[in-house]
Motif scaffolding. Sequence first.
Motif, PDB file in Angstrom:
ATOM      1  N   THR A   1       0.695  -1.085   0.050  1.00 20.56           N
ATOM      2  CA  THR A   1       0.078  -0.064  -0.039  1.00 20.56           C
ATOM      3  C   THR A   1       0.779   1.258   0.061  1.00 20.56           C
ATOM      4  O   THR A   1       0.747   2.174  -0.802  1.00 20.56           O
ATOM      5  N   SER A   2       1.966   1.212   0.823  1.00 19.66           N
ATOM      6  CA  SER A   2       2.871   2.337   0.773  1.00 19.66           C
ATOM      7  C   SER A   2       3.553   2.584  -0.619  1.00 19.66           C
ATOM      8  O   SER A   2       3.603   3.747  -1.057  1.00 19.66           O
ATOM      9  N   LEU A   3       3.791   1.307  -1.199  1.00 15.16           N
ATOM     10  CA  LEU A   3       4.485   1.365  -2.406  1.00 15.16           C
ATOM     11  C   LEU A   3       3.411   1.926  -3.439  1.00 15.16           C
ATOM     12  O   LEU A   3       4.087   2.787  -4.406  1.00 15.16           O
ATOM     13  N   ARG A   4       2.367   1.573  -3.681  1.00 11.88           N
ATOM     14  CA  ARG A   4       1.526   2.155  -4.574  1.00 11.88           C
ATOM     15  C   ARG A   4       1.269   3.479  -4.480  1.00 11.88           C
ATOM     16  O   ARG A   4       0.979   4.168  -5.434  1.00 11.88           O
ATOM     17  N   LEU A   5       1.098   3.870  -3.065  1.00  9.52           N
ATOM     18  CA  LEU A   5       0.889   5.388  -3.133  1.00  9.52           C
ATOM     19  C   LEU A   5       2.117   6.229  -3.422  1.00  9.52           C
ATOM     20  O   LEU A   5       1.737   7.187  -4.073  1.00  9.52           O
ATOM     21  N   ILE A   6       3.290   5.796  -2.982  1.00 11.27           N
ATOM     22  CA  ILE A   6       4.337   6.636  -3.328  1.00 11.27           C
ATOM     23  C   ILE A   6       4.646   6.485  -4.934  1.00 11.27           C
ATOM     24  O   ILE A   6       5.037   7.596  -5.405  1.00 11.27           O
TER      25      ILE A   6
END
Length: 360
Positions: free
Chosen positions: A271-276
């Motif tokens: 989730t953090s990766l997709r947002l960044i």
Amino acid sequence: MRVELFDFDLPEENIALRPANPRDSARFLVVRPEAEPVLADHRVFELPDFLKPGDALVFNDTKVIPAQLEGIRHREGAGGQQVSATLHMRTEQDVWKAFAKPGKRIKVGDRIEFGHGTETCLLGSLMATVEEKGEGGEVTLRFDLSGPALDEAIMSVGHIPLPPYIAAKRAEDEKDRQDYQTIYAREEGAVAAPTAGLHFTPDLFAKLDAASIERHFVTLHVGAGTFLPMKVDDTVDHKMHQEIGYVSAEIAERLNAVKARGGRIVCVGTTSLRLIESAASEDGKILPWSGPTGIFITPGYRFKAVDLLMTNFHLPKSTLFMLVSAFCGLETMRHAYAHAIQTGYRFYSYGDSSLLFRKD
């Protein structure tokens, strides 16, 4: 790409029904696509050993809400029908999108009474009107309550929406309210936990601080769409459900400074990766973000900002297994998952974790 390329056999005994205790004692598979050996078995508490001073961990601080609601559908001229709804995206102070079952028996204009029987909020039952119907059982619900009053009612009548592969084997209990939440969760709105973050403990945070590893927080409210199976044969035909995310200007500036100093961006969870990656420009600069993202990452995607990824083990043919295959290479991940299954790693939300180095 053909979805079947991302399939693999997973024995049921590899599916975790409870988390490791303590959290950071979970097993930890380190995957380096361009190193020898490619795979190495460790424990999560060893994470600082694989990072460098000046690296930055990016956490998703969303907080899981009890978004599973049970209720009775009321319609003029028809008897009551028991229904369930899993909230997945708030669009207004009194409006949520949800996945409803049985979706075929719900019509626009229906009234649904949640919290019937013994489970009621302080104001009584929680009422909603079906305003729209979408595909796959998705409905738009407008509640009679709004804002904080609605939040309190959902907290009162709702249940933690355990992933289907856990819920099929046991009921949700009070322990899940703590286990299925990261220790740093603060922004309410998620239907599912950012599960890589479940492994962190105060002791592990202290070790990371001692190693001069930075910690930064963004927010992506994980929706129920993360549990939906792919119903297409080719990835080009799949449509991702959108989720609401936030990257503040301050955090964007700090992460860009990390990159400028030669540090690495290490995302804790997909989730953090997709947002960044949603917030990153083509040249890798991270920009502030506020709003929905439906980014779908498959092999061939060029990563713009993220250098390492900590993530749990995912479902066969899932969008998340496609994402990690894009990050490390499909053959590398097939090899890693075969090793994990053979050596008894525990899969999914309450399972073990991995640290993936990006394949350049």
